[in-house]
Design a protein around this motif. Structure first.
Motif, short mmCIF file in Angstrom:
data_model
loop_
_atom_site.label_atom_id
_atom_site.label_comp_id
_atom_site.label_asym_id
_atom_site.label_seq_id
_atom_site.Cartn_x
_atom_site.Cartn_y
_atom_site.Cartn_z
N UNK A 176 0.85 -1.18 0.00
CA UNK A 176 0.00 0.00 0.00
C UNK A 176 0.89 1.24 0.00
N UNK A 177 0.74 2.06 -1.03
CA UNK A 177 1.41 3.35 -1.07
C UNK A 177 0.45 4.44 -0.64
N UNK A 178 0.98 5.48 -0.01
CA UNK A 178 0.15 6.53 0.56
C UNK A 178 0.47 7.88 -0.09
N UNK A 179 -0.60 8.64 -0.37
CA UNK A 179 -0.46 9.98 -0.89
C UNK A 179 -1.58 10.85 -0.38
N UNK A 180 -1.51 12.15 -0.67
CA UNK A 180 -2.51 13.07 -0.12
C UNK A 180 -2.66 14.30 -1.00
#
Length: 344
Positions: free
Chosen positions: A164-168
């Motif tokens: 799981x990669x996270x961004x915002x």
């Protein structure tokens, strides 16, 4: 709200087996550098000497922040929803990089000040239309913060893959992240506050002054969830919940830049073993990110001068994860290739 338990990945016997498998590949010892450490880390996360990556996903959480009313951003709040529209149209940097790397992309409305309606590609988990202005009152109620964490956890429980990669995305969220860093890492505000989306020096000074005033107003707040509720954003809280659940499910976590790392600061205070599951994609050019990484004892894979957010660093680092598991799986051993291990 139940915070999921996270087990450390430490396993002396498995670690030794992974090192032996890595060292037996047809190469000088240690010659694949960080890829070797990455292969070992992923093997320990997956509890195998034959790790594999399946169906990697990138989660981009979007939310608005009441603190923008204090003039802390170079862009108006409307840019948050406009960029979400850009994500949904496939035209943002993260769309390009996710497509390039064969990575599923989910865009989550955690709390954008806009009504999108039902849209393909948009996951609606909106808590409210942006947080309150923490210069004057807590950004979230304790209940809103808990609901954000729970919705983040639920999102990850439904994901099929093991990365799981996270961004915002959220105008004003570098201000929230700087406040979290200041409170949770106990660092001076001057070391936490940066230009964000491109503030000039006088704008950075104003941003710091706003934060100095706000942190005095909420000086008594110290417990991690209270700090998150007071200064955070819906997208930051939802990310923290998603991170906790991902690690509890023994997934690999790809950590992006300054804002994503601020969410991890919260999660690590709640469950310190989460750091075993984290691959730090890059060190951004946002003021404070290097210090935040140092505080966590993190070694980022890349340093490309990025400061965009969106999960772009996570997407760019994903091929390195593939390289790490692929060399361990596909590279010949000295025995299978009949290569001598003896020096002349």
């Amino acid at each position: 709200m139940l915070i999921p338990a996270i087990s450390p990945t430490a396993d002396e016997a498995l670690a030794l087996a992974l090192v032996q498998a890595i060292d037996n590949k047809t190469k000088p010892l240690g010659s694949l550098g960080r890829l070797e450490a990455l292969a070992k880390q992923i093997g320990l996360i997956q509890r195998t000497t034959q790790p594999a990556l399946t169906e990697p996903a990138l989660l981009v959480f979007a939310g608005d922040h009441g603190i923008v009313a204090e003039g802390v951003s170079a862009y108006p709040q409307e840019v948050t929803w406009q960029m979400v529209e850009n994500f949904l149209a496939g035209g943002a940097a993260i769309n390009v990089l996710a497509r390039q790397n064969g990575c599923a992309l989910q865009v989550i409305d955690a709390g954008v000040n806009h009504d999108f309606g039902t849209r393909p590609g948009l996951v609606d988990r909106k808590i409210a239309r942006g947080t309150r202005n923490f210069a004057h009152e807590p950004a979230m109620t304790a209940e809103e913060c808990a609901l954000s964490l729970e919705r983040g956890m639920a999102l990850v429980r439904d994901l099929p893959g093991n990365v799981v990669g996270f961004g915002e995305m959220g105008i004003g969220n570098t201000t929230a992240a700087a406040a979290l860093m200041h409170k949770l890492a106990n660092m001076p505000l001057a070391e936490c506050v940066g230009a964000g989306t491109g503030l000039p020096p006088e704008g950075v000074q104003r941003k710091q002054a706003v934060l100095e005033s706000a942190t005095r107003t909420h000086a008594q707040v110290s417990e991690p969830l209270a700090v998150l509720a007071t200064f955070g954003g819906f997208e930051i809280a939802m990310m923290a919940g998603a991170m906790l659940q991902a690690a509890a499910l023994r997934k690999v976590l790809l950590i992006d830049g300054f804002i994503v790392t601020s969410a991890l600061l919260v999660a690590a205070r709640l469950q310190p073993a989460i750091l075993d599951y984290c691959v730090f994609a890059h060190c951004s050019d946002e003021q404070g990110h290097r210090r935040m990484l140092d505080y966590l004892g993190a070694q980022p894979l890349l340093q490309l001068g990025l400061r965009l957010g969106e999960g772009t660093g996570s997407a760019l680092a994903l091929p390195l994860l593939h390289a790490a598991v692929n060399f361990l799986d596909q590279m010949a051993t000295f025995g299978s290739a009949q290569v001598s291990t003896q020096s002349a």
